[in-house]
Design an enzyme around this catalytic site. Structure first.
Site, PDB file in Angstrom:
ATOM      1  CG  ASN A  27       2.049  -0.383   3.674  1.00 47.66           C
ATOM      2  OD1 ASN A  27       1.583  -1.499   3.437  1.00 47.66           O
ATOM      3  ND2 ASN A  27       3.282  -0.036   3.332  1.00 47.66           N
ATOM      4  N   GLY A  28       0.027  -2.215   5.868  1.00 47.26           N
ATOM      5  CA  GLY A  28       0.445  -3.262   6.787  1.00 47.26           C
ATOM      6  C   GLY A  28      -0.719  -4.108   7.258  1.00 47.26           C
ATOM      7  CB  CYS A  60      -0.911   0.020   1.218  1.00 49.28           C
ATOM      8  SG  CYS A  60      -1.961  -1.428   1.392  1.00 49.28           S
ATOM      9  CD  GLU A  92       7.093 -11.948 -10.839  1.00 51.05           C
ATOM     10  OE1 GLU A  92       7.259 -11.515  -9.693  1.00 51.05           O
ATOM     11  OE2 GLU A  92       7.905 -11.743 -11.756  1.00 51.05           O
ATOM     12  NE  ARG A 128       4.519   1.337  -1.470  1.00 50.69           N
ATOM     13  CZ  ARG A 128       5.574   1.283  -0.669  1.00 50.69           C
ATOM     14  NH1 ARG A 128       6.715   1.811  -1.055  1.00 50.69           N
ATOM     15  NH2 ARG A 128       5.495   0.705   0.510  1.00 50.69           N
ATOM     16  CD  GLU A 132      13.626 -13.873 -12.312  1.00 56.52           C
ATOM     17  OE1 GLU A 132      13.370 -12.720 -12.722  1.00 56.52           O
ATOM     18  OE2 GLU A 132      13.195 -14.312 -11.231  1.00 56.52           O
ATOM     19  CE  LYS A 146      11.204 -10.772 -13.700  1.00 59.63           C
ATOM     20  NZ  LYS A 146      11.084 -11.309 -12.345  1.00 59.63           N
ATOM     21  CD1 TRP A 171      -1.444  -5.503  -3.913  1.00 52.45           C
ATOM     22  CD2 TRP A 171      -1.267  -6.526  -1.924  1.00 52.45           C
ATOM     23  NE1 TRP A 171      -1.124  -6.835  -4.135  1.00 52.45           N
ATOM     24  CE2 TRP A 171      -1.022  -7.481  -2.941  1.00 52.45           C
ATOM     25  CE3 TRP A 171      -1.222  -6.936  -0.590  1.00 52.45           C
ATOM     26  CZ2 TRP A 171      -0.721  -8.802  -2.664  1.00 52.45           C
ATOM     27  CZ3 TRP A 171      -0.927  -8.256  -0.307  1.00 52.45           C
ATOM     28  CH2 TRP A 171      -0.679  -9.176  -1.344  1.00 52.45           C
ATOM     29  CE  LYS A 200      10.028  -3.193  -8.184  1.00 50.15           C
ATOM     30  NZ  LYS A 200      10.523  -4.174  -9.171  1.00 50.15           N
ATOM     31  CG  HIS A 222      14.491 -37.821 -10.973  1.00 48.97           C
ATOM     32  ND1 HIS A 222      14.742 -39.050 -10.416  1.00 48.97           N
ATOM     33  CD2 HIS A 222      15.627 -37.460 -11.633  1.00 48.97           C
ATOM     34  CE1 HIS A 222      15.993 -39.416 -10.710  1.00 48.97           C
ATOM     35  NE2 HIS A 222      16.545 -38.465 -11.440  1.00 48.97           N
TER      36      HIS A 222
END
Length: 608
Positions: free
Chosen positions: A98-99, A2, A487, A27, A480, A484, A74, A603, A503
């Site tokens: 925020n939190g 947030c 995301e 963010r 990675e 990506k 958020w 973010k 496997h």
């Protein structure tokens, strides 16, 4: 996560609040709102979705107050609706947060027993009613906030304004960052310097447990014991003011293309070109010879940078490395030897789990070193040693240039460790430094594959699942690459060590499955080719990322071969990150997703 903004202005602040919130969009958020004081009366406007919706609301119903707070939310507690959007308010007080308030259930039940009626599903509304209850009893705003903070448990940053108090703005920090901006007859509160950059370059950062009382004349900061304290005011450069996309469609595209420059800047910070030696920015308070184990802790993409670095440290310095995701490390109470080295990697320097892991390592007597992109961040301030990346502000939620700059810093540190432990000779160091010096040029060459990747993305966009394979340092890069793609395109993807194909993952392969194989021509190339043959035998569509030698030696037909520049195998992850990022980016563009602000993501993850 947030974003918080507060302004004590000399004119109407609503437009300024929204402009500042736009600088916090990176963010991640799903609703937004502002509240101002007009003639001492609280007025607010909120909207679900993007800031353009809030702007439309303000255009229809303007706010003219000179004191105000703004917020991008958020969602944690409660759906991302207008009703749950911040600021939350009563007739006496408005709050942005925020939190997470961890004890909100018990606080809510206690208030409900007193007759308080709640209008939202959020934990934040607890704070509003706690303060309002005290105000209704005649308690002054400053005292009401102080007493309320003592009841809250969790990680939070808060901003308050009060009806009838046009010259008062209060902020509090317990975990998520909060900065104070000093202007000429104006004062500001914000989640970071980027938010405040257009207004002032004089910034101070609240420490954990701090709360601050702002008036037009200045700021009074109190610590967690309610004692007045001084927090240094620092100057911020132009990067904190305005960040735009230039001529690019998305911030992510711009940041991908900035990598030759910013990786070069980072290289110059850690390598002396004249002597061809690694030069660390500060004297280390330990000798690498005394380090028996290195612990690397991070989250998300930063953890994959740490995974690559594990290979480098173990190869160059012959020191064992443990790698942890921070959310697990902080709870498993890993034994750390006093005097060993713990490395923490975070783009923002505010990642809650990584910060908690840092504090645990310090409590165990380990040396703490942070690799961060924000040198004024909490992780940087609390670390014994800071090795900043020079990526500049990264706005796209999916990390790109921060990742490659982290790799550059970690490579330099691994070389320094090898020299310090006597495992690398001067000639070895010179050879490795030569390899690093070539990386910015090689990244620029890798960017020329973009037209081919853009065409390939149209095929990937038709897929429901994608598999990424790699060996050695290409294995973390496979992880990675899968991250990506997930995301920003929302296509399911998984990364595996190529040797693990038999496997389990091989069961997934059929003619509809694209398999991205990251395979520079190195000592394990032939092994990777054998895995490609296993994929081909089952009809999988191979996308090979390799160099000219690898393309020549590969005995398996691929759907597409992306040829990267020839280079020594050691630092290929920094260069091969480019096509991996481009593939995710262009696939997301084809899919029509919100590339810079993908759904459900933030973010800077400043809460658990």
């Amino acid at each position: 996560m947030c974003g918080i903004v507060g302004i004590l202005g000399r004119g109407p602040v609503a437009e300024q609040l929204v402009d500042s919130l736009k600088r916090l969009e990176y963010r991640g958020y799903d609703s937004a709102g502002v509240a101002t004081l007009e003639g001492g009366v609280l007025e607010r406007r909120r909207a679900e979705g993007k800031l353009k919706n809030l702007e439309a609301r303000l255009q229809a119903q303007p706010l003219k107050g000179f004191t105000g707070i703004g917020h991008t939310r958020w969602a944690t507690h409660g759906k991302p609706t207008e009703n749950n959007a911040h600021p939350h308010a009563t007739d006496r007080v408005a709050v942005v947060h925020n939190g997470i308030i961890e004890n909100f259930h018990e606080l809510r039940e206690a208030l409900q027993k007193k007759g308080t009626v709640f209008a939202t599903e959020t934990d934040t509304e607890i704070v509003v009613h706690l303060v309002d209850e005290l105000l209704s009893q005649g308690v002054a705003p400053v005292d009401a906030v102080r007493d309320t903070l003592s009841k809250l448990k969790g990680a939070f940053a808060l901003g308050f304004i009060f009806a009838g108090h046009d010259d008062l703005l209060i902020g509090a920090r317990n975990g998520p960052p909060l900065a104070v901006g000093y202007g000429k007859g104006e004062m500001y509160l914000g989640s970071d310097a980027i938010a405040l950059g257009p207004f002032t370059d004089n910034i101070s950062y609240l420490e954990d447990g701090d709360w601050v009382v702002l008036t037009h004349k200045g700021a009074t900061v109190y610590d967690r014991n309610n004692a007045i304290v001084d927090r240094e005011i620092v100057k911020h450069g132009p990067t904190a003011s305005l960040v735009d996309k230039a001529n690019y469609r998305h911030f992510m595209a711009k940041e991908i293309h900035e990598q030759p420059e910013v990786v070069g800047h980072t290289l110059a910070r850690y390598v002396d070109m004249g002597t061809e030696r690694v030069v660390l920015p500060a004297r280390l308070p330990f000798d690498f010879k005394d380090v028996q184990r290195i612990s690397i802790t991070a989250c998300g993409t930063a953890s994959y940078a740490g995974f690559v670095a594990k290979y480098w440290f173990e190869r160059f310095a012959r020191v064992p490395v443990e790698l942890d995701v921070a959310s697990e490390f902080r709870y498993r109470e890993a034994p750390l030897r006093k005097g060993d080295l713990a490395i923490f990697i975070s783009q923002s320097g505010e990642t809650a789990d990584t910060l908690a892991a840092l504090r645990y390592a310090k409590s165990q007597g380990a040396h703490t070193l942070s690799v961060v992109n924000v040198p004024t961040s909490t992780i940087a301030r609390e670390s014994e040693i800071v090795m900043p990346t020079l990526a500049g502000p990264e706005i796209g939620v999916a990390s790109t240039k921060a990742f490659t700059c982290q790799l550059m810093v970690l490579a330099a540190l691994a070389i320094a460790a090898g020299r310090g432990r006597g495992e690398l000779s001067e000639a070895d160091e010179t050879k490795l430094v030569h390899g690093l010096v070539e990386v910015p040029r090689l990244i620029a060459a890798a960017l020329t594959t973009e037209p081919q990747i853009e065409k390939l993305a149209r095929e990937i966009a038709k897929s429901k699942d994608v598999l990424y394979l790699g060996r050695g340092t290409s294995y973390p890069l496979a992880l990675e690459g899968a991250l990506k793609l997930k995301e920003i395109s929302y296509i399911h993807a998984e990364g595996y060590a190529a040797g693990e194909l038999k496997h389990g993952p091989i069961a997934l392969i059929d003619e509809t499955m694209p398999v991205v194989v990251i395979a520079p021509y190195d000592r394990v190339f032939e092994k990777t080719v054998s895995n490609m043959q296993e994929v081909a035998a089952r009809g999988g569509n191979i996308i090979l990322m390799t160099d000219a030698k690898g393309a020549q030696e590969a005995t398996v037909e691929s759907l597409v071969t992306i040829i990267l520049p020839d280079m020594a195998a050691t630092f290929t992850p920094i260069v091969y990150a480019i096509p991996v990022q481009l593939l995710a980016y262009h696939t997301a563009v084809v899919m029509g997703t919100d590339v810079d602000q993908p759904r459900n993501l933030a973010k800077s993850v400043t809460v658990e």
